[in-house]
Write a protein that holds these residues in place. Structure first.
Motif, PDB file in Angstrom:
ATOM      1  N   GLY A  27       0.833  -1.191   0.000  1.00 39.06           N
ATOM      2  CA  GLY A  27       0.000   0.000   0.000  1.00 39.06           C
ATOM      3  C   GLY A  27       0.866   1.238   0.000  1.00 39.06           C
ATOM      4  N   CYS A  28       0.392   2.291  -0.656  1.00 40.52           N
ATOM      5  CA  CYS A  28       1.150   3.543  -0.744  1.00 40.52           C
ATOM      6  C   CYS A  28       0.193   4.723  -0.606  1.00 40.52           C
ATOM      7  CB  CYS A  28       1.892   3.627  -2.082  1.00 40.52           C
ATOM      8  SG  CYS A  28       2.810   5.167  -2.332  1.00 40.52           S
ATOM      9  N   VAL A  29       0.580   5.676   0.233  1.00 37.81           N
ATOM     10  CA  VAL A  29      -0.179   6.912   0.409  1.00 37.81           C
ATOM     11  C   VAL A  29       0.768   8.082   0.160  1.00 37.81           C
ATOM     12  CG1 VAL A  29      -1.441   8.371   2.048  1.00 37.81           C
ATOM     13  CG2 VAL A  29      -1.782   5.890   2.060  1.00 37.81           C
ATOM     14  N   LEU A  30       0.375   8.999  -0.701  1.00 31.29           N
ATOM     15  CA  LEU A  30       1.162  10.193  -1.004  1.00 31.29           C
ATOM     16  C   LEU A  30       0.538  11.383  -0.295  1.00 31.29           C
ATOM     17  CD1 LEU A  30       1.658   9.565  -4.820  1.00 31.29           C
ATOM     18  CD2 LEU A  30       3.412   9.350  -3.055  1.00 31.29           C
ATOM     19  N   ALA A  67       5.997   9.950   0.417  1.00 31.63           N
ATOM     20  CA  ALA A  67       5.385   8.658   0.068  1.00 31.63           C
ATOM     21  C   ALA A  67       5.461   7.725   1.270  1.00 31.63           C
ATOM     22  CB  ALA A  67       6.103   8.036  -1.121  1.00 31.63           C
ATOM     23  N   TYR A  68       4.320   7.267   1.733  1.00 32.73           N
ATOM     24  CA  TYR A  68       4.253   6.274   2.804  1.00 32.73           C
ATOM     25  C   TYR A  68       4.020   4.918   2.138  1.00 32.73           C
ATOM     26  CZ  TYR A  68       3.926  10.230   5.951  1.00 32.73           C
ATOM     27  OH  TYR A  68       4.195  11.388   6.640  1.00 32.73           O
ATOM     28  N   VAL A  69       4.995   4.015   2.263  1.00 30.89           N
ATOM     29  CA  VAL A  69       4.956   2.743   1.544  1.00 30.89           C
ATOM     30  C   VAL A  69       5.119   1.604   2.552  1.00 30.89           C
ATOM     31  CG1 VAL A  69       5.829   1.471  -0.439  1.00 30.89           C
ATOM     32  CG2 VAL A  69       6.102   3.945  -0.362  1.00 30.89           C
ATOM     33  N   ARG A  94      10.328  12.752   0.017  1.00 28.39           N
ATOM     34  CA  ARG A  94      10.552  11.982   1.245  1.00 28.39           C
ATOM     35  C   ARG A  94       9.815  10.664   1.122  1.00 28.39           C
ATOM     36  NH1 ARG A  94       7.841  12.198   6.582  1.00 28.39           N
ATOM     37  NH2 ARG A  94       9.342  11.611   8.212  1.00 28.39           N
ATOM     38  N   ALA A  95      10.412   9.594   1.666  1.00 29.71           N
ATOM     39  CA  ALA A  95       9.780   8.279   1.645  1.00 29.71           C
ATOM     40  C   ALA A  95       9.835   7.664   3.038  1.00 29.71           C
ATOM     41  CB  ALA A  95      10.463   7.362   0.638  1.00 29.71           C
ATOM     42  N   VAL A  96       8.674   7.282   3.548  1.00 32.39           N
ATOM     43  CA  VAL A  96       8.593   6.580   4.832  1.00 32.39           C
ATOM     44  C   VAL A  96       8.217   5.139   4.504  1.00 32.39           C
ATOM     45  CG1 VAL A  96       7.479   6.475   7.092  1.00 32.39           C
ATOM     46  CG2 VAL A  96       7.866   8.691   5.991  1.00 32.39           C
ATOM     47  N   VAL A  97       9.127   4.218   4.781  1.00 31.31           N
ATOM     48  CA  VAL A  97       8.977   2.818   4.367  1.00 31.31           C
ATOM     49  C   VAL A  97       8.922   1.941   5.610  1.00 31.31           C
ATOM     50  CG1 VAL A  97      10.005   0.935   3.044  1.00 31.31           C
ATOM     51  CG2 VAL A  97      10.225   3.295   2.230  1.00 31.31           C
ATOM     52  N   ALA A  98       7.906   1.095   5.690  1.00 25.17           N
ATOM     53  CA  ALA A  98       7.728   0.272   6.885  1.00 25.17           C
ATOM     54  C   ALA A  98       8.830  -0.764   7.054  1.00 25.17           C
ATOM     55  CB  ALA A  98       6.360  -0.415   6.843  1.00 25.17           C
ATOM     56  N   GLY A 118      18.619  11.576  -3.556  1.00 23.68           N
ATOM     57  CA  GLY A 118      18.390  12.743  -2.714  1.00 23.68           C
ATOM     58  C   GLY A 118      17.079  12.729  -1.956  1.00 23.68           C
ATOM     59  N   ILE A 119      16.385  11.599  -1.972  1.00 21.80           N
ATOM     60  CA  ILE A 119      15.114  11.487  -1.234  1.00 21.80           C
ATOM     61  C   ILE A 119      15.407  11.125   0.214  1.00 21.80           C
ATOM     62  CG2 ILE A 119      12.973  10.162  -1.039  1.00 21.80           C
ATOM     63  CD1 ILE A 119      12.972   9.885  -4.067  1.00 21.80           C
ATOM     64  N   ASP A 120      14.785  11.838   1.130  1.00 22.76           N
ATOM     65  CA  ASP A 120      14.920  11.554   2.562  1.00 22.76           C
ATOM     66  C   ASP A 120      14.135  10.283   2.878  1.00 22.76           C
ATOM     67  OD1 ASP A 120      15.305  11.721   5.317  1.00 22.76           O
ATOM     68  OD2 ASP A 120      13.614  13.096   5.605  1.00 22.76           O
TER      69      ASP A 120
END
Length: 365
Positions: A27-30, A67-69, A94-98, A118-120
């Motif tokens: 699942g992904c939420v932007l 992006a929450y992935v 920015r990417a927050v990955v579980a 360069g993505i946090d």
């Protein structure tokens, strides 16, 4: 904020369970400016991926978004370009990955690619839920077999039927509907030949609106004793039906079943009683892409899987009635010499379902 939006991504990932094998369900939420601008989850058959779906829906609003992935984005070329390149190309900041993906084709490479662009990147948010959601995919990657969940419905004293075999219905209508909902989240539902012959089940999901979520039906039938008139055989062209048998099963029977639309999964390794070795059978199912298998057989197959240490989850429906010692037990003999040898589980959840209870367990160790 990160935990809240990751919860949403994990909820989306769970929508794909049972429909995306051999892929994981992601699942992904932007989110941009505190507002959700795109959502997506892995689509049936495993494509498109959740990130691609979310980016498609967000359009230009994805630029500068977080992006929450629920699982590390893929970084390899397959039938579609890697999700890392899609996220980079869309301008996500920015990417927050579980959780990191254990698939050797990914395994940290996706996170490294995002950071190099360069993505946090933040990891670990919602990791335990993400691990449970894709436990079947992870098990297939690491051990080559699907996750095995054993579902049973018993009385308070652990009986699945009276001495005469009467079992309809121990649990109520709400519990039976919940069992059908479980089927919709698994790649396959599996029974032994005894259940297939005696009960002649449909093994489909018959909840209104979820009829298309019926899993692959798998029967363990070493000698191909199942009749051609069995429901799962007669409807094999409508709902995929696989039969796991010995490699030397009768060729004429095999040809008749294949002509009816059944897929035979032949296993050379033989265990007790001349039946296909269970570990080998599950390995064969894993090789065909299955990641989650729900077992609904009786006490014989349940005991065999428990004895072999192959039950990863337990769904135990319990009705508020007592049948007594002459009723049929939930499991056949396990041949235990001590309590230390008993299969052990930890409780994950308890749920009231109508007048019945559902307890969910995970294997310890």
């Amino acid at each position: 904020m990160d935990a809240r939006f990751m919860d949403a991504a994990l909820g989306l990932a769970q929508r794909g369970l049972g429909r995306v094998w051999p892929n994981p369900s992601v699942g992904c939420v932007l989110v941009a400016g505190g507002r959700v601008v795109g959502r997506g989850w892995t689509q049936p058959g495993g494509r498109p991926h959740g990130e691609t779906e979310a980016l498609r829906r967000a359009g230009e609003a994805a630029r500068g978004a977080t992006a929450y992935v629920s699982l590390e984005p893929c970084n390899h070329w397959g039938k579609t370009p890697p999700c890392t390149e899609a996220l980079i190309g869309a301008g996500v900041s920015r990417a927050v990955v579980a959780l990191e993906d254990p698939d050797p084709r990914v395994s940290g490479g996706g996170l490294a690619r995002l950071r190099a662009a360069g993505i946090d990147v933040v990891t670990g948010v919602g990791a335990s839920v993400a691990a449970e959601t894709n436990a079947g995919f992870f098990l297939r990657i690491r051990e080559g077999r699907p996750l095995v969940a054993l579902k049973t419905a018993t009385t308070l004293d652990g009986r699945i039927a009276t001495a005469s075999g009467e079992s309809r219905w121990i649990t109520g209508e709400a519990a039976r509907a919940r069992a059908h909902a479980l089927r919709a989240t698994y790649d396959a539902v599996l029974v032994g030949s005894e259940t297939a012959v005696v009960d002649d089940p449909d093994l489909t999901c018959r909840l209104p609106g979820l009829e298309d979520r019926s899993p692959v039906r798998v029967v363990l039938d070493s000698g191909l004793r199942i009749p051609l008139t069995a429901r799962v055989v007669r409807t094999a062209t409508d709902v995929p039906t696989w039969i796991v048998c010995r490699a030397d099963a009768d060729p004429a029977r095999a040809a008749a079943l294949e002509s009816a639309g059944v897929r035979l999964v032949r296993v050379a390794e033989v265990g007790a009683g001349g039946r296909p070795d269970l570990a080998a059978a599950l390995g064969a199912l894993g090789a065909l892409g299955l990641t989650r298998v729900l077992v609904e057989g009786g006490g014989i197959i349940g005991a065999a899987l428990l004895s072999a240490g192959l039950v990863d989850r337990l769904y135990w429906f319990r009705a508020a009635m007592v049948i007594g010692g002459d009723g049929r037990p939930v499991s056949g003999p396990l041949g235990l010499g001590s309590l230390a040898a008993a299969p052990r589980f930890r409780r994950l959840a308890v749920e009231t379902v109508g007048d019945d209870a559902l307890e969910t367990f995970a294997r310890q160790g």
